[in-house]
Design an enzyme around this catalytic site. Sequence first.
Site, PDB file in Angstrom:
ATOM      1  N   SER A 154      -9.249 -42.474  34.987  1.00 55.36           N
ATOM      2  CA  SER A 154     -10.206 -42.153  33.420  1.00 55.36           C
ATOM      3  C   SER A 154     -10.967 -42.881  33.207  1.00 55.36           C
ATOM      4  O   SER A 154     -11.287 -44.035  34.093  1.00 55.36           O
ATOM      5  CB  SER A 154      -8.938 -41.869  32.877  1.00 55.36           C
ATOM      6  OG  SER A 154      -8.936 -42.360  32.171  1.00 55.36           O
TER       7      SER A 154
ATOM      8  N   TYR B   3      -1.222 -44.020  27.962  1.00 53.34           N
ATOM      9  CA  TYR B   3      -2.588 -43.286  28.740  1.00 53.34           C
ATOM     10  C   TYR B   3      -3.724 -44.402  29.586  1.00 53.34           C
ATOM     11  O   TYR B   3      -3.502 -44.702  30.398  1.00 53.34           O
ATOM     12  CB  TYR B   3      -3.214 -42.318  27.974  1.00 53.34           C
ATOM     13  CG  TYR B   3      -3.764 -41.476  29.008  1.00 53.34           C
ATOM     14  CD1 TYR B   3      -3.454 -40.656  29.593  1.00 53.34           C
ATOM     15  CD2 TYR B   3      -5.280 -41.575  29.283  1.00 53.34           C
ATOM     16  CE1 TYR B   3      -3.959 -39.595  30.699  1.00 53.34           C
ATOM     17  CE2 TYR B   3      -6.197 -40.828  30.273  1.00 53.34           C
ATOM     18  CZ  TYR B   3      -5.644 -39.977  30.915  1.00 53.34           C
ATOM     19  OH  TYR B   3      -6.380 -39.751  31.377  1.00 53.34           O
TER      20      TYR B   3
END
Length: 251
Positions: free
Chosen positions: A143, A156
Amino acid sequence: MDNQFSLQGKVAVVTGATRGLGQGMAVGLAKAGADIIGVGFSEQTETKTIIEDLGRKFYEINADLSKQDELASVVQEAINKTGRVDILINNAGIIRREQAENFSDQDWDDVVDVNLSAVFRLTRDFGKHMIENGSGKIINIASMLSFQGGMKVPAYSATKHGVAGLTKSFANEWASKGINVNAIAPGYMATDNTAPLRADKDRNAYITSRIPQSEWGTPEDLAGPAVFLASESARYVNGHILCVDGGWMGS
Ligand code: NAD
């Protein structure tokens, strides 16, 4: 000319292939010739139909990747179904949003289990099988938050930094064994995962204004990069994190 991007005769395991980016990559690999084993905890009917319509085989494994005891059987079941797995895409992931000071232990554990622990265990166990075969391609889905901290997403961000570390760590050990371990770091992609961001008008406008390409990416935008990393074209690419982000990281 030989097609260096062909995946004819290959079998790919894609976690979280039900929808979103996992579906986009599974379809891309199938178009390049691979049969697909989709791993997910809900029905994968749509993905199965698309892939079978392309003339490729689709095998379904139902598993909850947050449950440690289900992970070992995923590996065995996949190998039993096809005899050999050539490609693994660790795509399944979840996100929980909360102010850092209120972020709960439960949310932390849930995100770590799926985004990091399952990636470690599946990579280790499918990798062992690939080492026995003398070849294999592993693609982890990282990400922008493998590089940045983000807002309200401490678990996350921590797990996606971890995915980058795992990618490099496994690549270091396995590059000499015929295995390529790389990651794709998607930018802002329009999927269920990011629906709350797009629903917030101001946040959406701010994010879009910061993407040099001025638009959110789509699941189809990951198909080509995934095919590249899964193919012989990427023979000498290892431990790399490929940003597919409309220019975000460079901006
Ligand atoms: P999504 O929510 O649309 O899809 C996630 C998939 O993972 C679904 O198929 C879901 O069923 C599966 N999954 C979740 N938990 C699972 C579990 N416990 N067991 C089995 N399957 C499980 O999300 P997406 O946007 O397609 O995201 C896919 C990956 O890409 C994730 O790792 C995410 O972190 C990453 N990512 C997404 C974006 C984005 O902008 N959408 C950006 C960067 C990275």
